[in-house]
Scaffold this motif. Structure first.
Motif, PDB file in Angstrom:
ATOM      1  N   ALA A 122      10.074   3.732  -7.016  1.00  0.00           N
ATOM      2  CA  ALA A 122       9.325   2.634  -7.626  1.00  0.00           C
ATOM      3  C   ALA A 122       8.093   2.256  -6.810  1.00  0.00           C
ATOM      4  O   ALA A 122       7.086   1.807  -7.366  1.00  0.00           O
ATOM      5  CB  ALA A 122      10.233   1.417  -7.788  1.00  0.00           C
ATOM      6  N   TYR A 123       8.156   2.430  -5.501  1.00  0.00           N
ATOM      7  CA  TYR A 123       7.009   2.096  -4.663  1.00  0.00           C
ATOM      8  C   TYR A 123       5.843   3.060  -4.874  1.00  0.00           C
ATOM      9  O   TYR A 123       4.679   2.672  -4.700  1.00  0.00           O
ATOM     10  CB  TYR A 123       7.388   2.096  -3.183  1.00  0.00           C
ATOM     11  N   LEU A 124       6.089   4.294  -5.245  1.00  0.00           N
ATOM     12  CA  LEU A 124       5.013   5.284  -5.356  1.00  0.00           C
ATOM     13  C   LEU A 124       3.926   4.865  -6.354  1.00  0.00           C
ATOM     14  O   LEU A 124       2.744   4.835  -5.995  1.00  0.00           O
ATOM     15  CB  LEU A 124       5.583   6.658  -5.650  1.00  0.00           C
ATOM     16  N   PRO A 125       4.262   4.517  -7.600  1.00  0.00           N
ATOM     17  CA  PRO A 125       3.190   4.048  -8.489  1.00  0.00           C
ATOM     18  C   PRO A 125       2.624   2.693  -8.053  1.00  0.00           C
ATOM     19  O   PRO A 125       1.453   2.398  -8.306  1.00  0.00           O
ATOM     20  CB  PRO A 125       3.856   3.962  -9.862  1.00  0.00           C
ATOM     21  N   PHE A 175       1.993   1.819  -5.022  1.00  0.00           N
ATOM     22  CA  PHE A 175       0.937   2.100  -4.043  1.00  0.00           C
ATOM     23  C   PHE A 175      -0.361   2.491  -4.738  1.00  0.00           C
ATOM     24  O   PHE A 175      -1.447   2.147  -4.274  1.00  0.00           O
ATOM     25  CB  PHE A 175       1.374   3.176  -3.056  1.00  0.00           C
ATOM     26  N   GLY A 176      -0.262   3.194  -5.848  1.00  0.00           N
ATOM     27  CA  GLY A 176      -1.455   3.513  -6.622  1.00  0.00           C
ATOM     28  C   GLY A 176      -2.133   2.253  -7.138  1.00  0.00           C
ATOM     29  O   GLY A 176      -3.362   2.131  -7.083  1.00  0.00           O
ATOM     30  N   SER A 177      -1.337   1.314  -7.629  1.00  0.00           N
ATOM     31  CA  SER A 177      -1.928   0.061  -8.113  1.00  0.00           C
ATOM     32  C   SER A 177      -2.486  -0.767  -6.958  1.00  0.00           C
ATOM     33  O   SER A 177      -3.488  -1.464  -7.123  1.00  0.00           O
ATOM     34  CB  SER A 177      -0.917  -0.742  -8.929  1.00  0.00           C
ATOM     35  N   PHE A 178      -1.875  -0.682  -5.782  1.00  0.00           N
ATOM     36  CA  PHE A 178      -2.428  -1.375  -4.609  1.00  0.00           C
ATOM     37  C   PHE A 178      -3.822  -0.839  -4.300  1.00  0.00           C
ATOM     38  O   PHE A 178      -4.744  -1.603  -4.017  1.00  0.00           O
ATOM     39  CB  PHE A 178      -1.545  -1.178  -3.376  1.00  0.00           C
ATOM     40  N   TYR A 179      -3.968   0.483  -4.344  1.00  0.00           N
ATOM     41  CA  TYR A 179      -5.270   1.089  -4.068  1.00  0.00           C
ATOM     42  C   TYR A 179      -6.295   0.636  -5.110  1.00  0.00           C
ATOM     43  O   TYR A 179      -7.424   0.282  -4.778  1.00  0.00           O
ATOM     44  CB  TYR A 179      -5.171   2.616  -4.048  1.00  0.00           C
ATOM     45  N   TYR A 180      -5.879   0.638  -6.364  1.00  0.00           N
ATOM     46  CA  TYR A 180      -6.767   0.213  -7.443  1.00  0.00           C
ATOM     47  C   TYR A 180      -7.184  -1.238  -7.242  1.00  0.00           C
ATOM     48  O   TYR A 180      -8.363  -1.585  -7.391  1.00  0.00           O
ATOM     49  CB  TYR A 180      -6.072   0.416  -8.786  1.00  0.00           C
ATOM     50  N   MET A 181      -6.234  -2.105  -6.913  1.00  0.00           N
ATOM     51  CA  MET A 181      -6.548  -3.515  -6.691  1.00  0.00           C
ATOM     52  C   MET A 181      -7.452  -3.700  -5.475  1.00  0.00           C
ATOM     53  O   MET A 181      -8.387  -4.498  -5.508  1.00  0.00           O
ATOM     54  CB  MET A 181      -5.255  -4.329  -6.523  1.00  0.00           C
ATOM     55  N   ALA A 182      -7.181  -2.975  -4.417  1.00  0.00           N
ATOM     56  CA  ALA A 182      -7.973  -3.122  -3.194  1.00  0.00           C
ATOM     57  C   ALA A 182      -9.416  -2.662  -3.392  1.00  0.00           C
ATOM     58  O   ALA A 182     -10.324  -3.167  -2.734  1.00  0.00           O
ATOM     59  CB  ALA A 182      -7.327  -2.347  -2.050  1.00  0.00           C
ATOM     60  N   SER A 183      -9.635  -1.720  -4.302  1.00  0.00           N
ATOM     61  CA  SER A 183     -10.985  -1.207  -4.516  1.00  0.00           C
ATOM     62  C   SER A 183     -11.721  -1.931  -5.649  1.00  0.00           C
ATOM     63  O   SER A 183     -12.879  -1.642  -5.901  1.00  0.00           O
ATOM     64  CB  SER A 183     -10.940   0.295  -4.789  1.00  0.00           C
ATOM     65  N   SER A 184     -11.075  -2.865  -6.309  1.00  0.00           N
ATOM     66  CA  SER A 184     -11.686  -3.584  -7.422  1.00  0.00           C
ATOM     67  C   SER A 184     -12.594  -4.704  -6.921  1.00  0.00           C
ATOM     68  O   SER A 184     -12.241  -5.434  -5.985  1.00  0.00           O
ATOM     69  CB  SER A 184     -10.601  -4.184  -8.317  1.00  0.00           C
ATOM     70  N   PRO A 185     -13.750  -4.885  -7.554  1.00  0.00           N
ATOM     71  CA  PRO A 185     -14.620  -6.008  -7.175  1.00  0.00           C
ATOM     72  C   PRO A 185     -14.049  -7.364  -7.597  1.00  0.00           C
ATOM     73  O   PRO A 185     -14.535  -8.400  -7.160  1.00  0.00           O
ATOM     74  CB  PRO A 185     -15.934  -5.707  -7.913  1.00  0.00           C
ATOM     75  N   LEU A 186     -13.001  -7.359  -8.412  1.00  0.00           N
ATOM     76  CA  LEU A 186     -12.388  -8.612  -8.854  1.00  0.00           C
ATOM     77  C   LEU A 186     -11.420  -9.189  -7.821  1.00  0.00           C
ATOM     78  O   LEU A 186     -10.944 -10.301  -7.984  1.00  0.00           O
ATOM     79  CB  LEU A 186     -11.647  -8.409 -10.177  1.00  0.00           C
ATOM     80  N   THR A 187     -11.110  -8.406  -6.812  1.00  0.00           N
ATOM     81  CA  THR A 187     -10.142  -8.873  -5.814  1.00  0.00           C
ATOM     82  C   THR A 187     -10.779  -9.018  -4.445  1.00  0.00           C
ATOM     83  O   THR A 187     -11.813  -8.427  -4.156  1.00  0.00           O
ATOM     84  CB  THR A 187      -8.949  -7.912  -5.688  1.00  0.00           C
ATOM     85  N   GLN A 188     -10.141  -9.810  -3.639  1.00  0.00           N
ATOM     86  CA  GLN A 188     -10.523  -9.971  -2.239  1.00  0.00           C
ATOM     87  C   GLN A 188      -9.404  -9.416  -1.358  1.00  0.00           C
ATOM     88  O   GLN A 188      -9.101  -9.960  -0.317  1.00  0.00           O
ATOM     89  CB  GLN A 188     -10.750 -11.454  -1.928  1.00  0.00           C
TER      90      GLN A 188
END
Length: 125
Positions: A82-85, A87-100
């Motif tokens: 369950a952690y594998l996908p 981590f993908g969403s963490f990367y997506y969130m971390a690279s989004s301009p909508l997040t800090q």
């Protein structure tokens, strides 16, 4: 590592996370996201909606502390998968301009994943 200890650590962390997500939903959204008021309110509602999932996971792990090693390994494997996908969403969130947020904000999850993998590979009863 003893499966009972790992299940206890992960379970306690998940229960604590469910409590903290509820208590600090408003302030954490302002800290994590660069969004307007309506989107911020939606994010707060999502925080409240996801809280029971953390509580369920935590309680399942805490109530499963006395499982046999092979059964505990299955539970840990489910968490690892369950952690594998996630981590993908963490990367997506971390690279989004909508997040800090950055990858260091997810450090505790990397630790929990590492703990689960280590215990899965080298379990003790």
């Amino acid at each position: 590592m003893k499966t009972k200890l790992t299940l206890t650590i992960i379970g306690a962390f998940q229960v604590l996370q469910s409590i903290l997500y509820t208590l600090f939903a408003d302030s954490s959204i302002d800290m994590m996201f660069n969004v307007g008021e309506e989107a911020g309110q939606l994010a707060v509602m999502f925080q409240y909606a996801i809280t029971p999932a953390f509580l369920m996971i935590g309680l399942m792990f805490l109530f499963s502390r006395n499982l046999a090693v092979e059964d505990a390994k299955k539970l840990l494997l489910a968490l690892i998968i369950a952690y594998l996908p996630l981590f993908g969403s963490f990367y997506y969130m971390a690279s989004s301009p909508l997040t800090q947020m950055g990858l260091p904000d997810f450090a505790i999850d990397f630790v929990m994943f590492g703990l689960a993998v280590f215990t899965y590979l080298k379990p003790k009863g």
